[in-house]
Design a protein around this motif. Structure first.
Motif, PDB file in Angstrom:
ATOM      1  N   GLU A  63       0.838  -1.187   0.000  1.00 21.59           N
ATOM      2  CA  GLU A  63       0.000   0.000   0.000  1.00 21.59           C
ATOM      3  C   GLU A  63       0.880   1.247   0.000  1.00 21.59           C
ATOM      4  O   GLU A  63       2.008   1.222   0.506  1.00 21.59           O
ATOM      5  N   LEU A  64       0.340   2.317  -0.553  1.00 21.15           N
ATOM      6  CA  LEU A  64       1.092   3.578  -0.611  1.00 21.15           C
ATOM      7  C   LEU A  64       1.272   4.148   0.800  1.00 21.15           C
ATOM      8  O   LEU A  64       0.378   4.071   1.655  1.00 21.15           O
ATOM      9  N   GLY A  65       2.455   4.707   1.001  1.00 24.99           N
ATOM     10  CA  GLY A  65       2.746   5.340   2.279  1.00 24.99           C
ATOM     11  C   GLY A  65       3.228   4.393   3.347  1.00 24.99           C
ATOM     12  O   GLY A  65       3.511   4.806   4.473  1.00 24.99           O
ATOM     13  N   LYS A  66       3.350   3.122   3.040  1.00 29.64           N
ATOM     14  CA  LYS A  66       3.823   2.137   3.997  1.00 29.64           C
ATOM     15  C   LYS A  66       5.083   1.485   3.461  1.00 29.64           C
ATOM     16  O   LYS A  66       5.223   1.276   2.257  1.00 29.64           O
ATOM     17  N   GLU A  67       5.992   1.161   4.398  1.00 26.87           N
ATOM     18  CA  GLU A  67       7.205   0.435   4.037  1.00 26.87           C
ATOM     19  C   GLU A  67       6.939  -1.060   4.201  1.00 26.87           C
ATOM     20  O   GLU A  67       6.306  -1.486   5.177  1.00 26.87           O
ATOM     21  N   VAL A  68       7.476  -1.765   3.276  1.00 28.82           N
ATOM     22  CA  VAL A  68       7.342  -3.232   3.303  1.00 28.82           C
ATOM     23  C   VAL A  68       8.751  -3.808   3.281  1.00 28.82           C
ATOM     24  O   VAL A  68       9.545  -3.486   2.377  1.00 28.82           O
TER      25      VAL A  68
ATOM     26  N   ARG B 295      26.298  -4.100  -3.818  1.00 25.63           N
ATOM     27  CA  ARG B 295      25.952  -2.712  -4.090  1.00 25.63           C
ATOM     28  C   ARG B 295      24.469  -2.528  -3.850  1.00 25.63           C
ATOM     29  O   ARG B 295      23.650  -3.401  -4.168  1.00 25.63           O
ATOM     30  N   CYS B 296      24.107  -1.348  -3.354  1.00 32.60           N
ATOM     31  CA  CYS B 296      22.702  -1.064  -3.063  1.00 32.60           C
ATOM     32  C   CYS B 296      21.925  -0.932  -4.350  1.00 32.60           C
ATOM     33  O   CYS B 296      22.494  -0.660  -5.419  1.00 32.60           O
ATOM     34  N   PRO B 297      20.595  -1.094  -4.257  1.00 32.91           N
ATOM     35  CA  PRO B 297      19.783  -0.894  -5.465  1.00 32.91           C
ATOM     36  C   PRO B 297      19.951   0.523  -6.004  1.00 32.91           C
ATOM     37  O   PRO B 297      20.202   1.474  -5.248  1.00 32.91           O
ATOM     38  N   SER B 298      19.752   0.635  -7.310  1.00 35.08           N
ATOM     39  CA  SER B 298      20.030   1.918  -7.948  1.00 35.08           C
ATOM     40  C   SER B 298      18.913   2.921  -7.736  1.00 35.08           C
ATOM     41  O   SER B 298      19.149   4.134  -7.772  1.00 35.08           O
ATOM     42  N   THR B 299      17.685   2.472  -7.515  1.00 36.30           N
ATOM     43  CA  THR B 299      16.572   3.411  -7.333  1.00 36.30           C
ATOM     44  C   THR B 299      16.378   3.683  -5.853  1.00 36.30           C
ATOM     45  O   THR B 299      16.866   2.954  -4.976  1.00 36.30           O
ATOM     46  N   ARG B 300      15.588   4.738  -5.606  1.00 34.24           N
ATOM     47  CA  ARG B 300      15.345   5.142  -4.218  1.00 34.24           C
ATOM     48  C   ARG B 300      14.173   4.416  -3.598  1.00 34.24           C
ATOM     49  O   ARG B 300      13.863   4.631  -2.414  1.00 34.24           O
ATOM     50  N   PHE B 301      13.521   3.565  -4.353  1.00 35.41           N
ATOM     51  CA  PHE B 301      12.354   2.871  -3.811  1.00 35.41           C
ATOM     52  C   PHE B 301      12.768   1.622  -3.053  1.00 35.41           C
ATOM     53  O   PHE B 301      12.013   1.115  -2.247  1.00 35.41           O
ATOM     54  N   PHE B 302      13.937   1.058  -3.389  1.00 38.81           N
ATOM     55  CA  PHE B 302      14.457  -0.106  -2.678  1.00 38.81           C
ATOM     56  C   PHE B 302      15.763   0.310  -2.016  1.00 38.81           C
ATOM     57  O   PHE B 302      16.626   0.934  -2.674  1.00 38.81           O
ATOM     58  N   PHE B 303      15.930  -0.004  -0.716  1.00 47.12           N
ATOM     59  CA  PHE B 303      17.208   0.299  -0.062  1.00 47.12           C
ATOM     60  C   PHE B 303      17.422  -0.727   1.020  1.00 47.12           C
ATOM     61  O   PHE B 303      16.487  -1.396   1.475  1.00 47.12           O
ATOM     62  N   THR B 304      18.692  -0.841   1.441  1.00 48.06           N
ATOM     63  CA  THR B 304      19.092  -1.816   2.446  1.00 48.06           C
ATOM     64  C   THR B 304      20.161  -1.186   3.322  1.00 48.06           C
ATOM     65  O   THR B 304      20.462   0.014   3.200  1.00 48.06           O
ATOM     66  N   VAL B 305      20.743  -1.954   4.170  1.00 46.46           N
ATOM     67  CA  VAL B 305      21.798  -1.440   5.073  1.00 46.46           C
ATOM     68  C   VAL B 305      23.009  -1.071   4.237  1.00 46.46           C
ATOM     69  O   VAL B 305      23.176  -1.528   3.094  1.00 46.46           O
ATOM     70  N   PHE B 306      23.857  -0.261   4.823  1.00 43.28           N
ATOM     71  CA  PHE B 306      25.030   0.227   4.103  1.00 43.28           C
ATOM     72  C   PHE B 306      25.921  -0.943   3.714  1.00 43.28           C
ATOM     73  O   PHE B 306      26.163  -1.839   4.537  1.00 43.28           O
ATOM     74  N   PRO B 307      26.418  -0.951   2.490  1.00 38.58           N
ATOM     75  CA  PRO B 307      27.214  -2.114   2.058  1.00 38.58           C
ATOM     76  C   PRO B 307      28.461  -2.310   2.903  1.00 38.58           C
ATOM     77  O   PRO B 307      29.174  -1.341   3.205  1.00 38.58           O
ATOM     78  N   GLN B 308      28.710  -3.529   3.273  1.00 39.27           N
ATOM     79  CA  GLN B 308      29.886  -3.907   4.020  1.00 39.27           C
ATOM     80  C   GLN B 308      30.276  -5.316   3.613  1.00 39.27           C
ATOM     81  O   GLN B 308      29.444  -6.076   3.152  1.00 39.27           O
ATOM     82  N   PRO B 309      31.574  -5.675   3.743  1.00 40.64           N
ATOM     83  CA  PRO B 309      32.000  -7.022   3.330  1.00 40.64           C
ATOM     84  C   PRO B 309      31.257  -8.098   4.117  1.00 40.64           C
ATOM     85  O   PRO B 309      30.953  -7.911   5.299  1.00 40.64           O
ATOM     86  N   ILE B 310      30.999  -9.188   3.400  1.00 42.17           N
ATOM     87  CA  ILE B 310      30.273 -10.312   4.010  1.00 42.17           C
ATOM     88  C   ILE B 310      31.171 -11.531   3.949  1.00 42.17           C
ATOM     89  O   ILE B 310      31.782 -11.837   2.919  1.00 42.17           O
TER      90      ILE B 310
ATOM     91  N   ILE C  15      15.616  -5.846   3.015  1.00 43.77           N
ATOM     92  CA  ILE C  15      15.455  -4.914   1.909  1.00 43.77           C
ATOM     93  C   ILE C  15      14.106  -4.238   2.101  1.00 43.77           C
ATOM     94  O   ILE C  15      13.065  -4.904   2.252  1.00 43.77           O
ATOM     95  N   VAL C  16      14.138  -2.921   2.103  1.00 42.51           N
ATOM     96  CA  VAL C  16      12.953  -2.122   2.373  1.00 42.51           C
ATOM     97  C   VAL C  16      12.435  -1.573   1.054  1.00 42.51           C
ATOM     98  O   VAL C  16      13.206  -1.062   0.223  1.00 42.51           O
ATOM     99  N   PHE C  17      11.084  -1.717   0.863  1.00 37.33           N
ATOM    100  CA  PHE C  17      10.424  -1.177  -0.311  1.00 37.33           C
ATOM    101  C   PHE C  17       9.524  -0.037   0.144  1.00 37.33           C
ATOM    102  O   PHE C  17       8.657  -0.209   1.020  1.00 37.33           O
ATOM    103  N   ARG C  18       9.723   1.143  -0.457  1.00 32.30           N
ATOM    104  CA  ARG C  18       8.992   2.355  -0.055  1.00 32.30           C
ATOM    105  C   ARG C  18       8.387   2.959  -1.318  1.00 32.30           C
ATOM    106  O   ARG C  18       9.036   3.729  -2.021  1.00 32.30           O
ATOM    107  N   PRO C  19       7.106   2.590  -1.676  1.00 32.10           N
ATOM    108  CA  PRO C  19       6.508   3.097  -2.907  1.00 32.10           C
ATOM    109  C   PRO C  19       5.993   4.524  -2.730  1.00 32.10           C
ATOM    110  O   PRO C  19       5.634   4.942  -1.623  1.00 32.10           O
TER     111      PRO C  19
END
Length: 1767
Positions: free
Chosen positions: A52-57, A76-91, A103-107
């Motif tokens: 739904e709009l206005g909610k993070e999933v 590397r983080c997703p290129s768009t601003r609608f998907f984001f995650t924690v700051f990249p660090q070695p795994i 991974i957070v989706f913010r429409p």
């Protein structure tokens, strides 16, 4: 049935059994699809649904290390601003560990989003897709559904799941094309829900269905998805099969399936089975229907199945039951089996008949004679039932109240049984008794029996009644005399008013002699007699004498018992005499008659009373009163004067019944079984019909019955009343009289036990049956057009539509009887039976016909009077026409057919007319080819017709299968003719004159054959010439055998077969020949022979070389013979060691194809090897080849003789210069061989032939190198035209001698021409001249294997061109020609003799033959040695190195420790290298450890030829070779053989025999210079010199006899020449011969003619050199000087100079050197042209071009232009 569902993979839940349209919720979503990237397991896509709009999933991405090592990665983080995650660090992930990455989706708006997150490792990068989707409808179902196979008009179905995989509630609707439909066709599915949809398939056409059904789903925007529906529809095919015996009366036509029940007992039920077979692969629904018939018909056939499904390739069983009701009736019915959609209808005919009991009495009267009053007498009456149907019988008599009684008056008579009944006679009055008793039988007409007897008392003794009295009485009754008493009849007889006939009966005297004869008594029909008694019916057969009234009476209810009113009886006397009536007393009966005896006057009546005295209440009473009336005059026998006037008594019966039931009491309940038919038997209108009815009393009390006749007056029932004792039964007979064909219903009330409540209504139907016949097609019969004179037959059905059988008869007008006929023309149609009849239409002219036929039908009646008949008309339409038959192909070539095999094809016959044509075919055979016409004329017909007769419908075609089986290898021609069959011409003989040609079929009988086209040798046989090889292997004979026809014994086994049980198989072929592999030393390389097999036939050939082991059957060890003969052991040794081998051993050759076969012989064992090998050609020849080869020791001298016989070329007698002939000897050993010919037998032959040398050996001794062929020259000079034989021993020095038989044939040239014989001798041999075979490793080939120069004269030369081809693509070859003998070197010249041939190049070689000066047969084998240039260069290089090393070692010596103290002279290298033992004799220390080591010593070390298997020696040699430097051996050349054959003649012989060929040859020198003398080897003088000696030519020394002989011979010769017309013609032709070719070398004009010309020319026909004739051709320049003082002198000198010059030129041109020079120039010119053509510089086959030169502007020369040149 579970259908196959294609498309998406389905969950197992989808296969649960669910109802149509049911919806269920899926338990879980499908698992996410994961992938493994370099050991990291991660989901390929991460999806967001329902956001739904206005909610993070937030969703979690799980990374798992599935590798066995620790993994390091970054992202590397997703290129768009609608998907984001924690700051990249070695795994860092350890093995088996996981990491969850949120991974957070913010429409921000309502749309679909897609991105990716990228992970990086050392090996590379991979990404995970991030996708957020909007809610959307989506349905999932299979892409295709396969339905079960279905019959047309049947239904099949299957189900498939429809799942909502979307996020919304979805409504769906189906659009389905016909013949499919969906259930449900619409619905609604919640997200994740699923429903099962049923697909129903109902086809109407048999096709393959592959259609798409569309599903529409979604909300506002409809979406669609299709599913492919696949199904197959097929037509069903049902066949009815009736098990058991067939019905005999089945007519041909439509009703071929008949179920026959046979004869079935009445009232029983028989069941039979019918099988319906489904011949198709689909389930076939069908229904079973019965033909529709009138309502009155009682269906005796029944089937419990009205519809069913016949499984695919299965059957359905029908049970048909038959329950007949009417005895003697034939029943017919028809059941129709109809498939779904009415596509196929099969009619099943069921027939059966009804049989009843056949009861008869052994006697029809029982005579008790007479007894005294108070006594009783018993007699036996036998009753039999000859049928197997049980019979219910009943004697209609009450034994309790009668003087006659039976022990068993009623009962059941089983089938085929006889019962003896006891009849008792107990008289109560002294009178004569007679009673005619009827025996009633259920389902049969009644039977009457007469009981009679006489009773005497002390006072009354009446006349004894006998059987003859009954007979006379019946005759008198017919004649109307029994109404008179006996006394009156006696008086009338005395007075002559009556007479007695021959039987003793009375009769009235005839008024006139022509009066009718007196009437005779005829036995009436029993059923008529039973009913027509005057009481039950108004009709009577005879008027009654005495009657009683009433005959039946019911007292009714008689209570109280003492107040029963008596019944008055009235007995009337109808006779003209006084009668007495006496009633039979019945003691104990409740009914009594009073008075007991009473007299009644004539024609008067008397009254009696019947008293009923019941004894108890509530009971039933019934009885039959019996009384006898008789003429009173018969009381005493004395009153009877005439025995014929005695009249028996008449029996009077009265049936009585009563009951004493009180009003409030209930009557006894009757217990009974009533057997009554539903309908009366069918009869014609106005005819009585009868049936029987059975009432069985199954209770324990009496049953009384009465039938109310008044309630149903149309039916007569007898008896109408009576009683049935317990356990007994009563048989009724019913009669009715239908007046028309309308159905009539009858209801009979049957009251039991005198109680109205116990009344049974019996319903019956009856109707009259009219003569109704149903004609097919409304009485119209149409025939197809028919050929004039031929018959056309059609089946036409008529049906009896009634319940009675009818007789039909067809009537055809007499004028149409030849055109129209029917079979059967008359017959019987059973009830409801349909009969198919065959109608035949035979037109006699070309026109249209309209004919009529009548059928008359009548009832089947035994009456002699013809009953009434009805006729029906049939209208027949037909047409007569003409027509012809033609073949689609008038000429048919079957090609080549194997002899003994068959070739089949079909000829198409066309009928273009409008009528069917019945034809008959005939075949004429013609065999052509090289055969005896008389022999092949008697051959059987080799062409078989599948059917020689047949019918072609109009405008259609027919196929006739023909099979050709040629029996010979000849050309067959078959002419097929046809004739139209007519009734007068039905066979081949009768149609011979009318036959017309149809088509022609040709075929050629062939055998599979091949030939040996080429042969070459290699290995140890490489030195054998091709001609000699051809003779060793008898290839000429083999090819000749293959050209023959196989014998029948060769075709015992047509293909290679293991048929022998022993090691040496049987021989079935007469064809035997030798395959001689020659000889070679032991251990040498195998003898290889390559044969080229070419299929020169026209059919494929399968061939096989069968060794004895290939022909032996595989047998068990116990069946093998343990003892072997020496011959078998020899063959086993050869086969086990594979001394002979063939590769390949079998094969197949297509026409024109060729294949090489390699035969080899290994030389591993010393001796001669023999092996019989069978060359088997499938369906062809079988030739036994005797493989033979010789292996000799290394140092053995051996000459291989291929045969012990040698045949010289035939020579004409009287030949002045007989040619030399050659006999070849092959040295098969490794040592040179010296031979010597012993000439003793030759000298003896010469002595026997007047010292004439018939056989002369020119080379009686000689030497043959190893592996080569030597020649012995012979001269065969016959003296007579016959065969000469001489056995000549040939001695081999150090070897075995041989005795060879030389044969020579002399012939008369006057009978057989010289040229014919010479042509035969020098004709090209069977083996080819051209190269076709190559051995493995052969780098070059010759264009010819053989050159045949033919017949040539001496002093000439003949040249031929042969090309040496380098077939290698990369290697050059070096060649060198080798000529074996010095003589051949003098005769033959080869140019070039050696050279190099580049890869792919061809070198022309010119072979020139110059005869040696004497007539001879020249047969020379030229050998071309071919080397690979590389190997030759390498050999020379190695040889040079070896020679250098040899020179170096010649001056080198080795110093060892042993030699330090001593001085030893070094040995020469040659000695050291030649002595192999020197190195071996050195001490071990000095041999192994040397102070100075050098190269291996030089040594000439040829490798000895050792037998195979001696490995120890070879190892020693190899070991020694490793220490010794062996001298390089030259490369082994490839030997190419070229055979040159010719026959040279002396010039005189050649000119006389080949006059036309003589100008073709150039004679190199004049005759005078030709040496005419030649020496014999033994020093004897030449016959030519002997013939030219003057002492031989002089006649002075001749004797008188010799002179006379010479005179006579010359006289005969001259006279013969004068009389020989051929000689005269030859002289005339010689005068008219054209100018020969060599005359052009002379001047065409004489010198005198040339001098007369002012412009003389000097033509030069042939110019050898430009210096010989410096002047050019053309006009001479004119003299410019006009006047000169010495003009005449100059002219004369010029003329003389030209004349002298011309004579010098003529003299020069006549010189041999000039001719040789010209010939040499021409030869070189032609050679140059051929060489240039071979190199491609000149194209000899190019078209000529004409070059036109431009005209010259000023021309001073007046002679014509030169001819155009040709390029």
């Amino acid at each position: 049935m579970l259908a196959q569902v294609h498309g998406e993979p389905q969950n197992s839940d989808s296969f649960r059994k669910l109802c149509c349209g049911c919806v269920r919720k899926l338990s879980a979503r499908k698992a996410k699809k994961k992938g493994v990237f370099w050991g990291i397991e991660v989901a390929e896509t991460l999806r967001w649904h329902g956001w739904e709009l206005g909610k993070e999933v937030i969703k979690h991405l799980i990374l798992k290390n599935v590798h066995e090592k620790t993994q390091k990665l970054s992202y590397r983080c997703p290129s768009t601003r609608f998907f984001f995650t924690v700051f990249p660090q070695p795994i860092t992930l350890s093995p088996g560990m996981s990491l969850t990455l949120p991974i957070v989706f913010r429409p921000t708006e309502k749309r679909e989003y897609e991105d990716s997150i990228c992970f990086k490792k050392a090996e590379g990068e991979f990404s995970v897709t991030l996708r957020a989707t909007l809610p959307r409808p989506c349905l999932s179902f299979p892409a295709a559904v396969q339905l079960p196979i279905c019959a047309v008009h049947n239904v099949t179905e299957t189900t498939f799941p429809v799942r909502n995989v979307g996020d919304l509630v979805t409504v769906f609707a189906w659009e389905t094309p016909s013949p499919f439909y969906m259930i449900p066709d619409c619905g609604m599915l919640n997200p994740g829900a699923e429903c099962m949809v049923k697909v129903v398939f109902q086809p109407t056409v048999a096709v393959v269905y592959d259609v798409a059904a569309t599903c529409w789903y979604g909300g506002e925007e409809k979406q669609k998805r299709t599913i492919q529906l696949k199904a197959l529809a097929k037509y069903p095919y049902l066949r009815v099969s009736v098990t058991g015996e067939e019905y005999e009366g089945v007519q041909p036509g439509k009703f071929r399936d008949v179920l026959c029940f046979g004869s079935v007992p009445v009232g029983t039920t028989v069941e039979k089975r019918v099988e319906i077979f489904n011949m198709s692969v689909v389930d076939a629904p069908c229904r079973i229907e019965r033909t529709k018939d009138p309502l009155l018909r009682d269906h005796v056939f029944s089937c419990d199945v009205s519809h069913g499904v016949v499984p695919a390739n299965g059957k359905l069983v029908l049970c048909i039951r038959f329950q007949p009701q009417t005895v003697g009736e034939h029943s017919t019915d028809y059941f129709t089996i109809i498939s779904a959609g009415c596509l196929l209808q099969t009619v099943l005919k069921v027939v059966g008949s009804c049989k009843g009991p056949l009861v008869s009495l052994h006697q029809y009267s029982v005579d008790f004679d007479w007894i005294n009053l108070g006594e009783s007498l018993m007699q036996t009456l036998k009753i039999s039932n000859i049928s197997d149907v049980p019979a219910y019988y009943q004697f209609d008599i009450d034994g309790r109240g009668s003087v006659f009684s039976l022990d068993r008056p009623c009962g059941v008579l089983e089938g085929t049984t006889t019962l003896a009944l006891k009849v008792t006679f107990r008289p109560t009055h002294p009178i004569s008794y007679h009673r005619r008793v009827v025996c009633l039988v259920h389902h049969q007409e009644p039977i009457y029996v007469d009981f009679f007897g006489t009773c005497h008392s002390d006072i009354a003794k009446p006349a004894i009644l006998q059987a003859r009295h009954l007979s006379w009485y019946r005759t008198n009754m017919v004649r109307g005399l029994t109404f008179y008493p006996p006394d009156i009849l006696s008086v009338m007889l005395k007075d002559g008013k009556l007479q007695m006939d021959e039987k003793g009966a009375l009769m009235l005297p005839p008024k006139i002699p022509q009066d009718k004869p007196p009437k005779e008594y005829v036995e009436a029909n029993s059923i008529s007699e039973y009913f027509y008694d005057g009481v039950t019916s108004d009709l009577a057969l005879f008027p009654p004498h005495v009657s009683v009234s009433p005959r039946e009476y019911d007292f009714g209810c008689c209570t109280p018992l003492h107040k029963v009113e008596p019944l008055p009886l009235c007995v009337t006397n109808h006779t003209k005499g006084k009668i007495t009536v006496a009633w039979t007393l019945s003691h104990g009966s409740a009914f009594q008659v009073s008075p007991e005896i009473c007299d009644i006057p004539p024609l008067k009546s008397s009254a009696f009373r019947v008293l009923f005295q019941p004894t108890q209440l509530n009971s039933l009473y019934a009885a039959e009163l019996e009384g006898f009336a008789f003429y009173k005059v018969l009381r005493h026998y004395s009153n009877i004067e005439e025995d014929a006037s005695i009249c028996p008594s008449w029996c009077l019966t009265v049936r009585l019944r009563a009951h004493t039931y009180e009003a409030e009491r209930e009557h006894f309940i009757p217990q009974y079984i009533l057997d009554v038919p539903k309908t009366f038997p069918p009869v014609a209108p106005n005819t009585d019909t009868y049936c029987s009815m059975l009432l069985l009393n199954t209770g324990t009390s009496l049953i009384t019955f009465s039938v109310n006749q008044a309630a149903c007056p149309s039916v007569l029932v007898k008896p109408c009343s009576g009683h049935i004792i317990p356990g007994g039964h009563q048989i009724f007979f019913l009669s009715t009289h239908p007046v028309n064909t309308a159905s009539q219903q009858h209801v009979l009330p049957l009251q039991l036990n005198s109680c109205p409540g116990y009344t049974k209504e019996i319903a019956l139907q009856s109707c009259g049956e009219s003569l109704l016949l149903l004609l097919e097609g409304d009485g119209n019969l149409y025939f197809k057009p028919a050929y004039i004179g031929t018959s056309s037959t059609r089946m036409y059905t008529i049906k009896n539509c009634t319940r009675l059988p009818m007789v039909f008869t067809w009537k055809i007008h007499e004028s149409d009887s030849k055109i129209l006929s029917v079979s059967p023309a008359a017959g019987i149609l059973q009830p409801y039976e349909a009969m198919a009849q065959a109608w035949t239409f035979t037109p006699d002219k070309e026109t249209k016909y309209l004919l009529r036929a009548m059928v008359f039908v009548r009832r089947k009646s035994p009456d002699p009077v013809s009953p009434k008949s009805v006729r029906y008309a049939l209208r027949i339409v037909g047409e007569g026409a003409l027509g012809t038959i033609r073949a689609q192909k008038e000429h048919l070539d079957l090609g080549n057919v194997l002899v003994g095999d068959l070739q089949s094809c079909s000829i198409v016959l066309l009928n273009d007319g409008i009528c069917s044509l019945k034809y008959i075919l005939s075949v004429e055979q013609l065999i052509t080819g090289p055969c005896d016409p008389e022999e092949v004329r008697s051959d059987p017909l080799a062409l078989e017709l599948e059917h020689s007769t047949g019918t072609i419908p109009a405008r259609s075609k027919a196929f006739v299968r023909i099979t050709a089986r040629p029996a010979r290898r000849l050309h067959y021609t078959w002419s097929i003719k046809y004739a139209i069959c007519t009734p007068t011409a039905t066979d081949l003989a009768s149609t011979k004159e009318e036959q017309q040609p149809l088509c022609c079929i040709v075929a050629t009988g062939v055998y599979p054959t091949f030939c040996i086209a080429d042969a070459c040798s290699a290995g140890s046989a490489s030195g054998i010439s091709k001609l000699h090889l051809w003779r060793l292997f008898s290839l000429d004979t083999l090819n000749e055998y293959l050209r023959r026809d196989p014998t029948p014994s060769e075709l015992t086994y047509r293909v290679p077969t293991r048929h022998s049980t022993c090691l040496i198989p049987s021989v079935y072929t007469p064809l035997l020949l030798d395959f001689d592999f020659g000889a070679a030393p032991i251990g040498s390389e195998p003898t290889l022979v390559m044969l080229l097999l070419v299929n020169n036939g026209v059919v494929p050939v399968e061939w096989a070389f069968l060794f004895p082991s290939d022909q032996k059957m595989d047998m068990e060890h116990w069946a093998e013979d343990a003892e072997f003969s020496a011959h078998e052991l020899h063959q086993m040794r050869i086969q086990d060691n594979q001394l002979f081998s063939v590769s390949p051993k079998s094969g197949k050759l297509l026409p024109g194809q060729e294949e090489s076969v390699q035969l080899s012989h290994r030389h591993d064992f010393i001796g001669t090897d023999h092996l019989p090998v069978l060359l088997k050609v499938s369906y062809g020849h079988e030739i036994l080849l005797n493989f033979s080869g010789v292996t000799v020791e290394q140092d053995q001298r051996y000459i291989h003789f291929a045969s012990t016989k040698h045949l010289f070329t035939p020579i004409a007698i009287g030949t002045s210069h007989p040619p030399k002939q050659i006999y070849e000897l092959y040295n098969g050993g490794s040592m040179p061989v010296m031979f010597e010919v012993q000439l003793d037998n030759i000298v003896r032959i010469q002595e026997d032939n007047f010292q004439h040398p018939v056989f002369v050996c020119l080379t009686p001794r000689g030497e043959i190198p190893p592996g080569t062929t030597g020649h012995i020259e012979w001269i065969f000079s016959p003296l007579e035209a016959r065969m000469y034989l001489v056995d000549v021993p040939i001695h081999i020095q150090g070897g075995e001698s041989a005795l060879i038989t030389f044969q020579g044939v002399g012939y008369d040239p006057n009978t057989v021409g010289e040229t014919d014989t010479s042509g035969e001798v020098l004709s090209p041999s069977v083996f080819p001249r051209f190269t076709k075979l190559t051995v493995p490793g052969q780098a070059a080939t010759l264009s010819h294997h053989r050159i045949c120069l033919g017949n040539i004269p001496d002093c000439t030369k003949a040249s031929r061109l042969v090309f040496l081809n380098n077939i290698s693509e990369s290697k050059a070859v070096v060649f060198a020609w080798r000529i074996s003998t010095c003589k051949d070197k003098r005769m033959l010249q080869i140019a070039p003799e050696s050279g190099v041939v580049q890869p792919g190049e061809s070198i022309p070689c010119f072979i020139t033959l110059r005869p040696s000066g004497s007539a001879s047969f020249c047969s020379t084998d030229l050998v071309c040695e071919v080397y690979i240039q590389e190997s030759l260069v390498q050999y020379e290089r190695d040889l040079q190195e070896w020679e250098k090393e040899k020179e170096r070692q010649a001056v080198e010596f080795a110093i060892t420790e042993k030699d330090l103290g001593t001085k030893k002279k070094p040995k020469s290298p040659a000695g050291r290298s030649s002595d192999s033992a020197e190195t071996e004799n050195l001490p071990e220390s000095s041999a192994v450890i040397r102070k100075y080591k050098t190269l291996p010593p030089i040594k000439n070390h040829p490798m000895p030829n050792l037998p195979a298997g001696h490995f120890q020696r070879r190892l020693l040699l190899d070991k020694e070779a490793s220490r010794v430097w062996v001298k390089p051996e030259p490369p082994k050349p490839i030997l190419l053989h070229l055979g040159v054959t010719a026959r040279s003649y002396s010039i005189e012989d050649f000119f006389s025999n080949f006059t036309s060929e003589f100008p073709k040859y150039f004679l190199s020198r004049p005759f005078s210079n030709r040496p005419l003398e030649s020496k014999f080897v033994d020093g004897s003088r030449d016959r030519d010199r002997m013939a030219m000696d003057p002492r031989w030519l002089s006649l002075a020394a001749a004797s008188k006899q010799e002179l006379q002989i010479v005179t006579d011979i010359l006289t005969g010769v001259i006279r013969g020449l004068l009389e020989n017309t051929q000689f005269h013609d030859a002289v005339r032709r010689s005068l008219d011969e054209p100018i020969p070719y060599f005359s052009q070398f002379r001047y065409a004009e004489s010198a005198e003619l040339q001098d007369r010309r002012q412009c003389s020319t000097v033509p030069s026909r042939v110019s050898a050199s430009p210096d010989l004739y410096p002047e050019k051709d053309g006009e001479r320049k004119e003299m410019r000087q006009e006047t000169s003082p010495n003009k005449d002198l100059l002219e004369s000198w010029e003329i003389f100079h030209h004349k002298q010059l011309r004579e010098q030129k003529e003299l020069m041109s006549r010189q041999p050197a000039f001719g040789s020079l010209v010939e040499l120039v021409l030869e070189n010119t032609l050679r140059n042209i051929l060489i240039e053509a071979s190199r491609g510089e000149v194209v000899l086959t190019a078209r000529p071009r004409v070059i036109a030169l431009p005209p010259s502007p000023s021309r001073r020369i007046t002679n014509p232009a030169p001819p155009p040149s040709r390029a």
